[in-house]
Design a protein around this motif. Structure first.
Motif: not given
Length: 248
Positions: A38-39, A61-69
Motif C-alpha cells: 500500500e505504501q 497481493i492478487q486479492n488486493l488487485g495487485g501484481t505478484a510474480v
C-alpha cells in the motif's frame, strides 16, 4: 524526470530465520506485505510488483488487485529476485528505472521513493540509495547497522558512496552515516550487476552493494532525516504494531 519510467519491485521471501513467515505477520489487522504494498502504490510512481516465492504472499497481493510474480525460492539475493520478476513482468523493456523497496518496511514514507530519481539525471550515476546521519555511539558501533562513507558535496542532490562496512567508518571525529537499503537502479545497471560474480569485499563484509563498487559502478545516496524501522525480529514486530496503532 525526463525519460525515466519507474517500476517499484518488492522482493519477499517467506522464510526468515529470526521471524518465521515474516511477510504474513499481522500488523493492525493487515499482513505486513500489504502495508508495504500500500505504501508503494501510494507513491504513484509506476507499477508495483511483488516478487515472491510463496503462494500465500501471491494470493494476498492478487486479492488486493495487485501484481505478484512468483520467483525461484533458491535465488541468492533480493537483487536476483527483483531482476527475475522484472524479466517476467516487463519482457519488452517498457520500464528503465527499477526501485527496490524492501518487504519489511511497513511504514516507509512513500515520498522518499520519488527523491531517489533526480540523482539518475546525472548519467554517471548507476544506483541511488539512502543514508541518514548516525545519532549515537551505540548505533555507530552496532555491526547490524551498515555504515557508508560519503563524498560530501553540498552542491549536489546526492552524495557519492565511497565504501560500505559493518564497522564504524571513517575513523576519527566527524559524522557517520547509516545506510538505508533501498535501491533505485538504472535497468542497465541492474542487468550488469546481476551478471557479476560476488566480489572479494562483498564476501568479506557480507554486503552485496560492494560488488557494484568493486566493479567501478557509481552509487549515490540521498540523505534522509531518519532511518525507517525494519521488521526482522519478534521484538521489531511488536514495536511496529505499537507504532502503527498509535499513528492510526
Amino acid at each position: 524526470m525526463g525519460n525515466m519510467k519507474p517500476i517499484i519491485i518488492i522482493p519477499v521471501r517467506l522464510k526468515s530465520t529470526r521471524l518465521p513467515e515474516k511477510p504474513l505477520q499481522d500488523i493492525c489487522g493487515k499482513p505486513m506485505i500489504q502495508h508495504v504494498w500500500e505504501q508503494a502504490v501510494s507513491a504513484q510512481l509506476g507499477p508495483v510488483v511483488v516478487a515472491c516465492d510463496s503462494e500465500p504472499v501471491k494470493s494476498i497481493i492478487q486479492n488486493l488487485g495487485g501484481t505478484a510474480v512468483m520467483t525461484d525460492p533458491d535465488l541468492p539475493s533480493g537483487s536476483d529476485r527483483i531482476y527475475a520478476a522484472l524479466k517476467s513482468f516487463d519482457s519488452d523493456h517498457q520500464f528503465n528505472t527499477i526501485i527496490n523497496l524492501q518487504g519489511d518496511l511497513p511504514n516507509f514514507p512513500p515520498k522518499l521513493l520519488k527523491e531517489t530519481l533526480p540523482p539518475l539525471e546525472d548519467s554517471t550515476v548507476d544506483i541511488v540509495t539512502m543514508a541518514t546521519e548516525i545519532k549515537s555511539t551505540e548505533e555507530r558501533d552496532n555491526p547490524n547497522v551498515v555504515k557508508v562513507v560519503l563524498a560530501r558535496n553540498i552542491d549536489h542532490r546526492s552524495e557519492r558512496a565511497l565504501y560500505f562496512s559493518r564497522h564504524p567508518i571513517p575513523s576519527g571525529p566527524g559524522p557517520h552515516y547509516h545506510h538505508v537499503g533501498i535501491y533505485t537502479y538504472r535497468r542497465t545497471a541492474l542487468e550488469r550487476f546481476i551478471k557479476l560474480a560476488p566480489s572479494p569485499l562483498e564476501i568479506q563484509e557480507r554486503l552485496e552493494q560492494l560488488r557494484a563498487l568493486e566493479a567501478g559502478m557509481r552509487i549515490d545516496a540521498i540523505l534522509i532525516d531518519q532511518a525507517p524501522w525494519g521488521v526482522d525480529t519478534p521484538e521489531d514486530l511488536e514495536r511496529m504494531r505499537t507504532l502503527l496503532k498509535a499513528s492510526n
